[in-house]
Design an enzyme around this catalytic site. Structure first.
Site, PDB file in Angstrom:
ATOM      1  CD  GLU A 286      21.417  48.809  84.334  1.00 20.22           C
ATOM      2  OE1 GLU A 286      21.929  47.701  84.210  1.00 20.22           O
ATOM      3  OE2 GLU A 286      21.983  49.862  83.972  1.00 20.22           O
ATOM      4  CG  HIS A 307      -2.458  36.099  68.448  1.00 16.57           C
ATOM      5  ND1 HIS A 307      -3.559  35.480  67.908  1.00 16.57           N
ATOM      6  CD2 HIS A 307      -2.409  37.334  67.885  1.00 16.57           C
ATOM      7  CE1 HIS A 307      -4.144  36.294  67.048  1.00 16.57           C
ATOM      8  NE2 HIS A 307      -3.457  37.430  67.018  1.00 16.57           N
ATOM      9  CE  LYS A 421      28.522  43.561  86.859  1.00 10.77           C
ATOM     10  NZ  LYS A 421      28.967  44.922  86.687  1.00 10.77           N
TER      11      LYS A 421
HETATM   12  O1  PA5 Z   1      23.843  51.422  82.215  1.00 14.30           O
HETATM   13  C1  PA5 Z   1      24.842  50.920  82.687  1.00 14.30           C
HETATM   14  O2  PA5 Z   1      25.701  51.578  83.284  1.00 14.30           O
HETATM   15  C2  PA5 Z   1      25.128  49.446  82.531  1.00 14.30           C
HETATM   16  O3  PA5 Z   1      24.058  48.752  82.002  1.00 14.30           O
HETATM   17  C3  PA5 Z   1      26.338  49.221  81.636  1.00 14.30           C
HETATM   18  O4  PA5 Z   1      26.080  49.789  80.387  1.00 14.30           O
HETATM   19  C4  PA5 Z   1      26.679  47.747  81.468  1.00 14.30           C
HETATM   20  O5  PA5 Z   1      26.762  47.119  82.706  1.00 14.30           O
HETATM   21  C5  PA5 Z   1      27.998  47.586  80.729  1.00 14.30           C
HETATM   22  O6  PA5 Z   1      29.028  48.213  81.415  1.00 14.30           O
HETATM   23  P1  PA5 Z   1      30.415  48.536  80.734  1.00 14.30           P
HETATM   24  O7  PA5 Z   1      30.177  49.451  79.589  1.00 14.30           O
HETATM   25  O8  PA5 Z   1      31.224  49.170  81.815  1.00 14.30           O
HETATM   26  O9  PA5 Z   1      30.997  47.217  80.276  1.00 14.30           O
END
Ligand code: PA5
Length: 446
Positions: A286, A307, A421
């Site tokens: 990310e 494996h 989303k």
């Molecule tokens: O790193 C990030 O910002 C995302 O992966 C969030 O952790 C994830 O989308 C969950 O978001 P939230 O804590 O707002 O539910």
């Protein structure tokens, strides 16, 4: 407690200048972090977190963990992405992947709301039967669909079992300090609440209440975890790429990337590191995968995956390098016994521990993969305890931030996560998303 980075197994793939040439960019990244720490919008809160955290809240986390331990058999942790991976990685790293089966007197911890599977959710509901249950709902935004659905179901379950008042005492909420649906619900219902700081993004939040409450509830030492992270924050602030393993690692992975090695395999030789690999994948994936750039982070466990994926790593498209995490001193070892008949021909291993055999597998693999064109970076830690884990978390967080800046991306946003989303909400008929529904359905041939 120590962490060492070895690049000996990658030597033949790199020239000295490959990393030396990156020094100015690493220095610039270091300065960016130094200069912008106080800018809330820069999301650099993780950098000083190991010593600059809310001590009053830390004490409340420990008190809540004690209460959970006293009145709970099963703690359900609801969250997705950065809101669950760190805690799960920590619990498995420290207690092993079978921690829920090997009862040690602490509450079992199950993770829900990290998918949209009815059967996965029903399985956890089944686990709750005849057990004393508490919930920790974790969402920074307070609006993420996956945990919101799971929370609606588990909350109803708790209210039906315990009644509204007792259920409210069993719900712990970790979210933004002021905003979001979850914060509103927590205030209305009087749930004990913990804060995800504004300047700490989800994937950098394991050392906040997001990670600390479930980790402490599982009986683990969060003081030691913070101590390890704090030592790391000091050690990895040294602006010397050769002497600072965190900066060296950032330089090496960028050097590989520039040579076309665009896949980084996080390699472990212990099943207890599998979830740490998942945490690593989210952190780097990310943070770096944007603007059509980035190393693709993958994770494998050896010798298991030798494996399955071993063939590709040895011999397939030459696009990868490995970052292998190994541990010097393994507890809970097994020794191969001598057998009079030696029917299985294994007496050459008699008296040897499995950690010794595992290490020989590592050495053999590193050499074979180097011969096949896949270099290995090796990170070693002394042992699998809280201090070492705190150090590891910080090491990867800082290396990721530095690496992202060197790559030329913003390591703290995730604009690409929104695309699925929007489509999903439109297809589900969520109010406000009506416009694109027809067009999306046409593309799906409906
Ligand atoms: O790193 C990030 O910002 C995302 O992966 C969030 O952790 C994830 O989308 C969950 O978001 P939230 O804590 O707002 O539910």
């Amino acid at each position: 407690m120590s962490l060492a980075l070895k690049s000996d197994y990658a030597k033949q793939f790199l020239r000295e200048n490959d990393t030396l040439g990156l020094i100015p960019q690493i220095e610039a990244a270091h300065k960016t972090i130094q200069n912008k720490k106080d800018d809330m919008s820069a999301f650099l809160g993780w950098a000083d977190l190991p010593f600059n955290y809310d001590k009053e809240e830390f004490a409340r986390i420990k008190a809540a963990a004690k209460k959970i331990q006293s009145d709970t058999d099963v703690l359900i942790v609801i969250g997705i992405g950065g809101s669950y991976l760190g805690a799960r990685a920590a619990i498995e790293f420290l207690k092993g992947p079978m921690y829920n089966e090997i009862s040690d007197g602490f509450p079992k911890v199950y993770f829900s709301g990290n998918n949209i599977s009815g059967s996965a959710l029903n399985d956890i509901l089944k686990v709750c039967e005849n057990k004393r249950v508490s919930l920790n709902i974790i969402s920074k935004s307070g609006t993420t669909t996956e945990p919101a659905i799971a929370f609606r179901i588990f909350r109803k379950y708790l209210v039906e079992r315990y009644g509204e008042a007792e259920a409210s005492k069993r719900i712990y909420c970790t979210t933004d300090k002021a905003r979001g649906t979850l914060k509103e619900l927590a205030d209305q219902n009087g749930w004990e609440s913990f804060v995800v700081p504004d300047n700490v993004g989800g994937r950098y939040s394991v050392l906040t209440a997001v990670g600390l409450l479930p980790i402490a509830a599982a009986g683990l030492d969060i003081d030691a975890l913070m101590k390890g992270a704090s030592a790391a924050a000091k050690d990895y602030d040294v602006l010397d790429v050769e002497a600072n393993p965190c900066y060296k690692y950032a330089a090496l992975r960028n050097a590989f990337y520039r040579k076309g090695k665009s896949v980084e395999l996080f390699v472990s030789y212990e099943p207890r590191f599998v979830m740490l690999g998942e945490w690593f994948k989210q952190l780097f994936g990310e943070s770096e995968g944007k603007d059509n750039k980035g190393l693709f982070p993958a994770a494998v466990t050896f010798s298991t995956d030798l494996h399955s994926m071993g063939q590709f790593i040895q011999d397939g498209t030459r696009i990868m390098f490995e970052t292998a995490l190994t541990v010097n001193s393994v507890d809970n070892d097994v020794t191969v016994e001598y057998d009079d008949n030696n029917g299985d021909g294994l007496n050459f291993l008699a008296g040897k521990t499995l950690s010794y055999v595992n290490h020989k597998a590592f050495e053999g693999t590193v050499l074979a993969h180097a011969d096949g064109g896949t270099p290995t970076l090796n990170i070693t830690i002394d042992k699998c305890d809280e201090e070492n884990l705190g150090r590891l978390f910080y090491f990867f967080e800082k290396a990721c931030a530095i690496s992202g800046y060197v790559l030329g991306v913003n390591p703290f946003d995730q604009p690409g996560v929104e695309a699925y989303k929007k489509n999903m909400f439109a297809l589900l008929g969520k109010p406000g998303y009506e416009e694109s529904k027809a067009e999306l359905e046409k593309r799906l041939n409906k």
